[in-house]
Design a protein around this motif. Structure first.
Motif, PDB file in Angstrom:
ATOM      1  N   VAL A 164       0.768  -1.239  -0.271  1.00  0.00           N
ATOM      2  CA  VAL A 164      -0.257  -0.373   0.489  1.00  0.00           C
ATOM      3  C   VAL A 164       0.695   1.186   0.309  1.00  0.00           C
ATOM      4  CG1 VAL A 164      -1.870   1.047   1.424  1.00  0.00           C
ATOM      5  CG2 VAL A 164      -1.960  -1.232   1.099  1.00  0.00           C
ATOM      6  N   VAL A 165       0.753   2.534  -0.887  1.00  0.00           N
ATOM      7  CA  VAL A 165       1.385   3.033  -1.374  1.00  0.00           C
ATOM      8  C   VAL A 165       0.794   4.981  -1.665  1.00  0.00           C
ATOM      9  CG1 VAL A 165       3.397   2.630  -2.193  1.00  0.00           C
ATOM     10  CG2 VAL A 165       1.462   3.136  -3.380  1.00  0.00           C
ATOM     11  N   SER A 166       0.953   5.739  -1.101  1.00  0.00           N
ATOM     12  CA  SER A 166       0.086   7.078  -1.268  1.00  0.00           C
ATOM     13  C   SER A 166      -0.342   7.653  -2.028  1.00  0.00           C
ATOM     14  CB  SER A 166       0.956   7.874  -0.082  1.00  0.00           C
ATOM     15  OG  SER A 166       1.056   7.812   1.289  1.00  0.00           O
ATOM     16  N   TYR A 182       0.378  -3.465  -5.864  1.00  0.00           N
ATOM     17  CA  TYR A 182       0.226  -2.464  -5.200  1.00  0.00           C
ATOM     18  C   TYR A 182      -0.907  -1.666  -4.869  1.00  0.00           C
ATOM     19  CZ  TYR A 182       4.943  -2.049  -6.168  1.00  0.00           C
ATOM     20  OH  TYR A 182       7.058  -1.920  -6.625  1.00  0.00           O
ATOM     21  N   HIS A 183      -0.922  -0.704  -4.283  1.00  0.00           N
ATOM     22  CA  HIS A 183      -2.096  -0.585  -4.329  1.00  0.00           C
ATOM     23  C   HIS A 183      -2.045   1.559  -3.911  1.00  0.00           C
ATOM     24  CE1 HIS A 183      -6.727  -0.501  -3.307  1.00  0.00           C
ATOM     25  NE2 HIS A 183      -6.709   0.281  -2.817  1.00  0.00           N
ATOM     26  N   VAL A 184      -2.649   2.212  -4.483  1.00  0.00           N
ATOM     27  CA  VAL A 184      -2.210   3.341  -4.625  1.00  0.00           C
ATOM     28  C   VAL A 184      -3.868   4.098  -3.423  1.00  0.00           C
ATOM     29  CG1 VAL A 184      -1.929   5.641  -5.512  1.00  0.00           C
ATOM     30  CG2 VAL A 184      -1.132   3.413  -6.443  1.00  0.00           C
ATOM     31  N   LEU A 185      -3.402   4.943  -2.346  1.00  0.00           N
ATOM     32  CA  LEU A 185      -4.430   5.572  -1.418  1.00  0.00           C
ATOM     33  C   LEU A 185      -4.473   7.170  -1.942  1.00  0.00           C
ATOM     34  CD1 LEU A 185      -2.899   4.548   1.745  1.00  0.00           C
ATOM     35  CD2 LEU A 185      -4.659   3.340   0.142  1.00  0.00           C
ATOM     36  N   HIS A 186      -3.881   7.225  -3.406  1.00  0.00           N
ATOM     37  CA  HIS A 186      -3.693   9.237  -3.534  1.00  0.00           C
ATOM     38  C   HIS A 186      -4.215   9.664  -2.215  1.00  0.00           C
ATOM     39  CE1 HIS A 186      -3.979   7.916  -8.291  1.00  0.00           C
ATOM     40  NE2 HIS A 186      -4.400   6.841  -7.995  1.00  0.00           N
ATOM     41  N   GLY A 187      -3.035   9.598  -1.450  1.00  0.00           N
ATOM     42  CA  GLY A 187      -2.858  10.379  -0.081  1.00  0.00           C
ATOM     43  C   GLY A 187      -2.957   9.431   1.059  1.00  0.00           C
ATOM     44  N   THR A 188      -3.310  10.485   1.580  1.00  0.00           N
ATOM     45  CA  THR A 188      -2.408  10.000   3.194  1.00  0.00           C
ATOM     46  C   THR A 188      -3.904  10.477   3.720  1.00  0.00           C
ATOM     47  OG1 THR A 188      -1.319  11.918   3.560  1.00  0.00           O
ATOM     48  CG2 THR A 188      -0.456   9.587   3.243  1.00  0.00           C
ATOM     49  N   LEU A 189      -4.125  10.060   5.153  1.00  0.00           N
ATOM     50  CA  LEU A 189      -5.328  10.350   5.879  1.00  0.00           C
ATOM     51  C   LEU A 189      -4.669  12.246   6.776  1.00  0.00           C
ATOM     52  CD1 LEU A 189      -6.405   7.358   7.560  1.00  0.00           C
ATOM     53  CD2 LEU A 189      -7.825   8.520   7.195  1.00  0.00           C
ATOM     54  N   ASN A 190      -5.523  13.027   6.526  1.00  0.00           N
ATOM     55  CA  ASN A 190      -5.231  14.346   7.459  1.00  0.00           C
ATOM     56  C   ASN A 190      -6.334  14.771   8.076  1.00  0.00           C
ATOM     57  OD1 ASN A 190      -4.248  16.700   8.293  1.00  0.00           O
ATOM     58  ND2 ASN A 190      -2.730  16.892   7.534  1.00  0.00           N
ATOM     59  N   ALA A 211       2.727   0.874   3.064  1.00  0.00           N
ATOM     60  CA  ALA A 211       4.924   1.683   2.533  1.00  0.00           C
ATOM     61  C   ALA A 211       3.905   3.700   1.936  1.00  0.00           C
ATOM     62  CB  ALA A 211       4.937   1.116   0.927  1.00  0.00           C
ATOM     63  N   THR A 212       3.268   3.548   2.791  1.00  0.00           N
ATOM     64  CA  THR A 212       3.322   5.203   3.115  1.00  0.00           C
ATOM     65  C   THR A 212       4.773   5.930   3.904  1.00  0.00           C
ATOM     66  OG1 THR A 212       2.189   4.634   5.339  1.00  0.00           O
ATOM     67  CG2 THR A 212       0.578   4.740   3.185  1.00  0.00           C
ATOM     68  N   ASN A 213       4.360   7.157   3.676  1.00  0.00           N
ATOM     69  CA  ASN A 213       6.399   7.788   4.006  1.00  0.00           C
ATOM     70  C   ASN A 213       5.762   7.265   5.412  1.00  0.00           C
ATOM     71  OD1 ASN A 213       6.725   9.061   2.036  1.00  0.00           O
ATOM     72  ND2 ASN A 213       5.957  10.790   1.694  1.00  0.00           N
ATOM     73  N   PRO A 214       7.383   7.644   5.596  1.00  0.00           N
ATOM     74  CA  PRO A 214       7.693   7.470   7.353  1.00  0.00           C
ATOM     75  C   PRO A 214       7.584   8.699   8.347  1.00  0.00           C
ATOM     76  CG  PRO A 214       9.923   7.735   6.052  1.00  0.00           C
ATOM     77  CD  PRO A 214       8.407   7.079   4.853  1.00  0.00           C
ATOM     78  N   ASP A 215       6.396   9.903   7.885  1.00  0.00           N
ATOM     79  CA  ASP A 215       6.168  10.849   8.810  1.00  0.00           C
ATOM     80  C   ASP A 215       4.130  10.213   9.490  1.00  0.00           C
ATOM     81  OD1 ASP A 215       3.959  10.816   6.461  1.00  0.00           O
ATOM     82  OD2 ASP A 215       4.850  12.520   5.267  1.00  0.00           O
ATOM     83  N   VAL A 216       4.341  11.896  10.024  1.00  0.00           N
ATOM     84  CA  VAL A 216       3.074  11.762  10.436  1.00  0.00           C
ATOM     85  C   VAL A 216       2.095  10.981  10.444  1.00  0.00           C
ATOM     86  CG1 VAL A 216       1.761  12.465  12.592  1.00  0.00           C
ATOM     87  CG2 VAL A 216       3.795  13.332  12.336  1.00  0.00           C
ATOM     88  N   GLU A 217       1.863  11.947   8.937  1.00  0.00           N
ATOM     89  CA  GLU A 217       0.565  10.977   8.398  1.00  0.00           C
ATOM     90  C   GLU A 217       1.110  10.026   7.931  1.00  0.00           C
ATOM     91  OE1 GLU A 217      -0.745  14.054   5.279  1.00  0.00           O
ATOM     92  OE2 GLU A 217      -0.073  15.809   6.853  1.00  0.00           O
ATOM     93  N   GLY A 218       2.101   9.238   7.563  1.00  0.00           N
ATOM     94  CA  GLY A 218       2.325   7.960   6.950  1.00  0.00           C
ATOM     95  C   GLY A 218       1.776   7.269   7.875  1.00  0.00           C
ATOM     96  N   LEU A 229       7.234  -1.359   5.963  1.00  0.00           N
ATOM     97  CA  LEU A 229       8.770  -0.829   5.784  1.00  0.00           C
ATOM     98  C   LEU A 229       9.726  -0.647   6.719  1.00  0.00           C
ATOM     99  CD1 LEU A 229       8.785   1.218   2.318  1.00  0.00           C
ATOM    100  CD2 LEU A 229       8.325  -1.553   2.724  1.00  0.00           C
ATOM    101  N   ALA A 230      10.855  -1.335   6.227  1.00  0.00           N
ATOM    102  CA  ALA A 230      11.809  -1.348   7.631  1.00  0.00           C
ATOM    103  C   ALA A 230      12.231   0.498   8.119  1.00  0.00           C
ATOM    104  CB  ALA A 230      12.792  -2.371   7.705  1.00  0.00           C
ATOM    105  N   GLN A 231      12.680   0.995   9.123  1.00  0.00           N
ATOM    106  CA  GLN A 231      13.008   1.902   9.543  1.00  0.00           C
ATOM    107  C   GLN A 231      15.153   1.721   9.541  1.00  0.00           C
ATOM    108  OE1 GLN A 231      10.751   4.855  11.070  1.00  0.00           O
ATOM    109  NE2 GLN A 231       8.609   4.219   9.352  1.00  0.00           N
ATOM    110  N   GLY A 232      14.920   3.008   8.760  1.00  0.00           N
ATOM    111  CA  GLY A 232      16.255   2.475   9.403  1.00  0.00           C
ATOM    112  C   GLY A 232      17.354   3.550   9.061  1.00  0.00           C
ATOM    113  N   ILE A 233      19.051   3.563   8.688  1.00  0.00           N
ATOM    114  CA  ILE A 233      19.550   4.990   7.885  1.00  0.00           C
ATOM    115  C   ILE A 233      19.662   4.317   6.701  1.00  0.00           C
ATOM    116  CG2 ILE A 233      21.028   5.735   9.950  1.00  0.00           C
ATOM    117  CD1 ILE A 233      23.224   3.341   9.254  1.00  0.00           C
ATOM    118  N   SER A 234      19.769   5.234   5.743  1.00  0.00           N
ATOM    119  CA  SER A 234      19.593   5.065   3.929  1.00  0.00           C
ATOM    120  C   SER A 234      21.109   4.832   4.130  1.00  0.00           C
ATOM    121  CB  SER A 234      19.878   6.691   3.626  1.00  0.00           C
ATOM    122  OG  SER A 234      18.301   7.395   4.540  1.00  0.00           O
TER     123      SER A 234
END
Lengths: 194, 194
Positions: free
Chosen positions: B82-84, B102-110, B138-145, B166-171
């Protein structure tokens, strides 16, 4: 996975614009998908209108929708400021301190890239020199700009017209510490009494 | 001095594109003037073709020119990522290691900006869950995601489907010295044996 071909094609079109890479072009293409059909039509109409309506002023070569541009029609023709591109006219005219007319060369001399005097809007400049008191060279302070200014000055001076060049020195708000040597040398050479 | 109105209008259109300011829009408009009429027509055709041909895949919501996109038509439907946004599909698929759909949400909850679950492409996700073994958020690792991922995970888990993030860590290629605290905390939490 391949993108739909019409998106790929539009990305190609956008990336032909100056300074636009693939990532940016992709963002633009997605923005177009998000537009309404009316907005896309409006955008296209605007592009085609520019192509249809805008051409070079017969006197100065700047872009205009009339035969002669606003500046040539209304301002003091005894001073001509020679610039390389139409965008330079906008930048210089924003300062508001200049009341003369402009002449747009649409480029600079660059023999290495095969741009000679015949490729620039130079002939029409000499047709305008009657009654002119001063020609200001406002090409960029780089090699091509300097060469172009020197070349034109040499041709114009025999008409008994004063030829000047924009002052060079340190920019407003800049840092002397980080200014390059040539700029500082010219700033010293052109120092004025306070 | 005023610019020709058709140039001003086109500059306005270009500055409506994401990340484009007045100066850049002006460069683009001048680039259009420098194009041939055929090139401008081609550019417009490409914009309109995208608008006419491209729509959302009835299954995943990604952009496609067919009813069902290439990925949904040919790949393993037991894993859904699932992506934004559609651009995230391109980025993730470039890695080449993922074989699911994939599944595209076309946005994030806000909620603050008034984007609730009904404004996103969520309903069709639940119509696809039959036979699915895993859903990767696989939404972005920010608040909305994070909010969006947590919200969906809560709704999907009762179906007995594994939900992962998705795993989070150093790029790759980044500098630990400059990594932010949250990233380093997550990199430590998710450390793996070598």
């Amino acid at each position: 996975m391949k993108q739909p071909s019409s998106i790929t094609k539009l990305i190609g079109k956008f990336s032909s614009l100056p300074g636009v890479g693939i990532k940016t072009a992709q963002r633009f293409a997605y923005a177009v998908i998000d537009m309404s059909e009316a907005e896309v039509k409006d955008f296209c109409d605007a592009m085609q209108a520019v192509k249809t309506n805008v051409h070079m002023c017969t006197e100065c070569g700047n872009f205009t929708e009339n035969e002669v541009c606003d500046i040539c029609a209304h301002r003091d023709k005894s001073i001509i400021c020679v610039v390389s591109y139409p965008k330079d006219v906008i930048a210089l005219d924003k300062s508001g301190s200049y009341t003369g007319v402009y002449h747009v060369l649409h480029g600079t001399l660059n023999p290495l890239e095969g741009r000679s005097a015949d490729d620039l809007n130079i002939k029409s400049l000499f047709r305008r020199l009657d009654g002119v008191k001063e020609v200001i060279m406002a090409t960029n302070p780089d090699v091509e700009g300097e060469v172009t200014a020197t070349y034109l000055a040499k041709l114009i001076k025999p008409f008994g017209i004063k030829v000047t060049r924009l002052a060079q020195g340190i920019s407003m708000g800049s840092d002397i510490e980080y200014a390059d040597e040539v700029t500082l040398e010219r700033a010293l050479d052109g120092r004025t009494e306070i």
